[in-house]
Design a protein around this motif. Structure first.
Motif, PDB file in Angstrom:
ATOM      1  N   SER A  63       0.832  -1.197   0.000  1.00 33.50           N
ATOM      2  CA  SER A  63       0.000   0.000   0.000  1.00 33.50           C
ATOM      3  C   SER A  63       0.868   1.249   0.000  1.00 33.50           C
ATOM      4  O   SER A  63       2.008   1.243   0.415  1.00 33.50           O
ATOM      5  CB  SER A  63      -0.888   0.001   1.243  1.00 33.50           C
ATOM      6  OG  SER A  63      -1.455   1.259   1.449  1.00 33.50           O
ATOM      7  N   ASP A 152      -5.810  -7.974   9.508  1.00 32.75           N
ATOM      8  CA  ASP A 152      -4.528  -7.587   8.916  1.00 32.75           C
ATOM      9  C   ASP A 152      -4.535  -6.141   8.426  1.00 32.75           C
ATOM     10  O   ASP A 152      -5.581  -5.569   8.120  1.00 32.75           O
ATOM     11  CB  ASP A 152      -4.213  -8.481   7.716  1.00 32.75           C
ATOM     12  CG  ASP A 152      -3.735  -9.865   8.101  1.00 32.75           C
ATOM     13  OD1 ASP A 152      -3.275 -10.589   7.206  1.00 32.75           O
ATOM     14  OD2 ASP A 152      -3.813 -10.235   9.282  1.00 32.75           O
ATOM     15  N   ASP A 153      -3.316  -5.609   8.293  1.00 35.60           N
ATOM     16  CA  ASP A 153      -2.987  -4.398   7.535  1.00 35.60           C
ATOM     17  C   ASP A 153      -3.273  -3.092   8.267  1.00 35.60           C
ATOM     18  O   ASP A 153      -3.097  -2.025   7.702  1.00 35.60           O
ATOM     19  CB  ASP A 153      -3.687  -4.363   6.164  1.00 35.60           C
ATOM     20  CG  ASP A 153      -3.257  -5.474   5.253  1.00 35.60           C
ATOM     21  OD1 ASP A 153      -2.334  -6.225   5.627  1.00 35.60           O
ATOM     22  OD2 ASP A 153      -3.847  -5.632   4.166  1.00 35.60           O
ATOM     23  N   ILE A 179       1.001  -3.475  10.435  1.00 36.55           N
ATOM     24  CA  ILE A 179       2.142  -2.968   9.670  1.00 36.55           C
ATOM     25  C   ILE A 179       2.932  -2.019  10.566  1.00 36.55           C
ATOM     26  O   ILE A 179       2.354  -1.128  11.196  1.00 36.55           O
ATOM     27  CB  ILE A 179       1.660  -2.218   8.416  1.00 36.55           C
ATOM     28  CG1 ILE A 179       0.741  -3.099   7.559  1.00 36.55           C
ATOM     29  CG2 ILE A 179       2.845  -1.716   7.598  1.00 36.55           C
ATOM     30  CD1 ILE A 179       1.382  -4.338   7.015  1.00 36.55           C
ATOM     31  N   HIS A 207       4.775  -4.562   3.780  1.00 39.05           N
ATOM     32  CA  HIS A 207       3.722  -5.404   3.200  1.00 39.05           C
ATOM     33  C   HIS A 207       4.087  -5.843   1.784  1.00 39.05           C
ATOM     34  O   HIS A 207       3.289  -5.808   0.855  1.00 39.05           O
ATOM     35  CB  HIS A 207       2.366  -4.684   3.196  1.00 39.05           C
ATOM     36  CG  HIS A 207       1.195  -5.611   3.095  1.00 39.05           C
ATOM     37  ND1 HIS A 207       0.750  -6.112   1.895  1.00 39.05           N
ATOM     38  CD2 HIS A 207       0.378  -6.137   4.036  1.00 39.05           C
ATOM     39  CE1 HIS A 207      -0.292  -6.900   2.092  1.00 39.05           C
ATOM     40  NE2 HIS A 207      -0.539  -6.936   3.396  1.00 39.05           N
ATOM     41  N   PRO A 246       3.164 -11.136   4.678  1.00 38.39           N
ATOM     42  CA  PRO A 246       2.189 -10.619   3.720  1.00 38.39           C
ATOM     43  C   PRO A 246       1.878 -11.637   2.629  1.00 38.39           C
ATOM     44  O   PRO A 246       2.789 -12.191   2.000  1.00 38.39           O
ATOM     45  CB  PRO A 246       2.887  -9.377   3.145  1.00 38.39           C
ATOM     46  CG  PRO A 246       3.798  -8.937   4.244  1.00 38.39           C
ATOM     47  CD  PRO A 246       4.288 -10.200   4.876  1.00 38.39           C
ATOM     48  N   TRP A 275     -10.852  -8.287   1.357  1.00 40.58           N
ATOM     49  CA  TRP A 275     -10.084  -7.274   0.622  1.00 40.58           C
ATOM     50  C   TRP A 275     -10.611  -7.088  -0.790  1.00 40.58           C
ATOM     51  O   TRP A 275     -10.447  -6.022  -1.400  1.00 40.58           O
ATOM     52  CB  TRP A 275      -8.604  -7.662   0.591  1.00 40.58           C
ATOM     53  CG  TRP A 275      -8.322  -8.856  -0.265  1.00 40.58           C
ATOM     54  CD1 TRP A 275      -8.386 -10.161   0.116  1.00 40.58           C
ATOM     55  CD2 TRP A 275      -7.969  -8.857  -1.646  1.00 40.58           C
ATOM     56  NE1 TRP A 275      -8.078 -10.987  -0.943  1.00 40.58           N
ATOM     57  CE2 TRP A 275      -7.822 -10.210  -2.045  1.00 40.58           C
ATOM     58  CE3 TRP A 275      -7.761  -7.859  -2.596  1.00 40.58           C
ATOM     59  CZ2 TRP A 275      -7.483 -10.567  -3.344  1.00 40.58           C
ATOM     60  CZ3 TRP A 275      -7.412  -8.228  -3.889  1.00 40.58           C
ATOM     61  CH2 TRP A 275      -7.281  -9.564  -4.253  1.00 40.58           C
ATOM     62  N   HIS A 300      -9.653  -8.020   7.534  1.00 41.54           N
ATOM     63  CA  HIS A 300      -8.761  -6.856   7.449  1.00 41.54           C
ATOM     64  C   HIS A 300      -9.382  -5.638   8.134  1.00 41.54           C
ATOM     65  O   HIS A 300     -10.578  -5.371   7.968  1.00 41.54           O
ATOM     66  CB  HIS A 300      -8.474  -6.504   5.979  1.00 41.54           C
ATOM     67  CG  HIS A 300      -7.710  -7.564   5.261  1.00 41.54           C
ATOM     68  ND1 HIS A 300      -8.300  -8.715   4.794  1.00 41.54           N
ATOM     69  CD2 HIS A 300      -6.387  -7.662   4.954  1.00 41.54           C
ATOM     70  CE1 HIS A 300      -7.383  -9.479   4.216  1.00 41.54           C
ATOM     71  NE2 HIS A 300      -6.220  -8.876   4.309  1.00 41.54           N
ATOM     72  N   GLY A 303      -5.634  -1.133   4.992  1.00 44.73           N
ATOM     73  CA  GLY A 303      -5.258  -1.380   3.612  1.00 44.73           C
ATOM     74  C   GLY A 303      -6.274  -0.949   2.581  1.00 44.73           C
ATOM     75  O   GLY A 303      -6.117  -1.245   1.402  1.00 44.73           O
TER      76      GLY A 303
END
Length: 332
Positions: A63, A152-153, A179, A207, A246, A275, A300, A303
């Motif tokens: 990202s 995540d993210d 992250i 990532h 990732p 996502w 998530h 992101g």
């Protein structure tokens, strides 16, 4: 056992048990969007690269929130990852039969050679052994009808608070794979996750879903620097429990680096594919396909636009409560 011997043993075991893999995903790879510029990686591709996730590849480049990197150091040849299906957006290369011992910290050691004495890349544990289990955790601890929710993210100032609020309403716990720079940018969110009794997980610095193509030095930076950034953001005494590569881009030697720094490699068994933003109903259908006691559910909180994730999570938590599930953490 020395660190190099540990990694060589892991690599040989994976090659023996898994053999070469080919893609089983039928979905088209997502094209990089303007929000996710690709990393400019110019190092040679590691022969035999394959991802280690039990679900289809995701194809999400780094990202803009996680600055792109330019890695030109030699990649460790012979990398073999341990997921039965391909990494997200990482093309497969021909399999390679040679077990891998990682190069030392200057990334110039010949393939298969032992790491040099005093190398800081691998060998943090006394006697060279791992501090954590280097195998991939894909199950929830606790037994019974327990699931482990993972996000995540993040952290993200819009979506993470909404997810924390939903979890609190349902007395549910979760693991947040952050992250490093995001944690540093929004430390109050990382602290809020810790204060809620949830667990923190290292999800790298940039990532980059092609980590298996990069040098040991590069991977060590991605894992260890993110671990430090997240722990610093959360406050003194914070423990990170896991490392999630990732895209599930694990190799035996990436797993070994994580384990040497007391991080259990973390996979998943149930991918919401949120996502892709398939709609709230689509996210729930994806989860239901592999929902069972002991599932580790991947969603998530960062992101991109996670409005569908938040709506789907609200319904999913109602469903899990009604079905008698409890909420735990992945096996350490």
């Amino acid at each position: 056992m020395t660190a190099a011997a540990l990694v060589a043993t892991l690599a040989g075991a994976v090659l023996t048990a898994c053999g070469p893999h080919t893609s089983t995903s039928t979905s088209a790879q997502a094209a990089p969007s303007a929000a996710y510029p690709s990393a400019s990686a110019q190092s040679p591709t590691a022969p035999g690269s394959a991802s280690d996730n039990p679900t289809p590849s995701r194809g999400v480049p780094p990202s803009a929130a996680y600055p792109s990197v330019s890695a030109q150091s030699p990649t460790a040849p012979g990398s073999t990852s341990d997921n039965p299906t391909p990494s997200r957006g990482v093309p497969l290369t021909p399999s390679h039969s040679a077990p891998l011992s990682p190069p030392n910290s200057n990334s110039t050691t010949a393939p298969g050679a032992a790491a040099s004495p005093g190398s800081s890349v691998i060998g943090k544990a006394p006697g060279g052994g791992p501090l954590a289990d280097p195998s991939i955790s894909r199950g929830a601890a606790g037994g019974g009808k327990t699931v482990a929710l993972t996000f995540d993210d993040g952290p993200d100032p819009r979506w993470t608070p909404q997810i924390l609020a939903l979890l609190a309403q349902h007395h549910a716990k979760a693991t947040f794979c952050e992250i490093g720079p995001q944690a540093q940018r929004f430390p109050y969110l990382t602290k809020a996750i810790k204060a809620a009794g949830d667990r923190l997980c290292d999800h790298s610095v940039h990532h980059n879903e092609q980590q298996d193509r990069m040098s040991v030095d590069y991977n060590t930076h991605e894992i260890v620097d993110a671990q430090r950034d997240i722990a610093d953001a959360a406050g003194a005494g914070t423990k990170l429990w896991y490392y999630r590569a990732p895209g599930g881009d694990f190799t035996p030697w990436i797993r070994a680096i994580a384990a040497q720094h007391d991080l259990r490699p973390l996979g998943w068994s149930d991918d919401a594919n949120d996502w892709r933003r398939p709609g709230v109903d689509g996210i729930l259908r994806n989860v239901d396909q592999n929902l069972r006691p002991g599932a580790v559910i991947l969603m998530h909180d960062g992101g991109g636009d996670r409005s569908q994730t938040v709506q789907a999570l609200a319904r999913l938590l109602d469903q899990l409560d009604a079905q008698g599930y409890s909420y735990g953490f992945p096996v350490v």
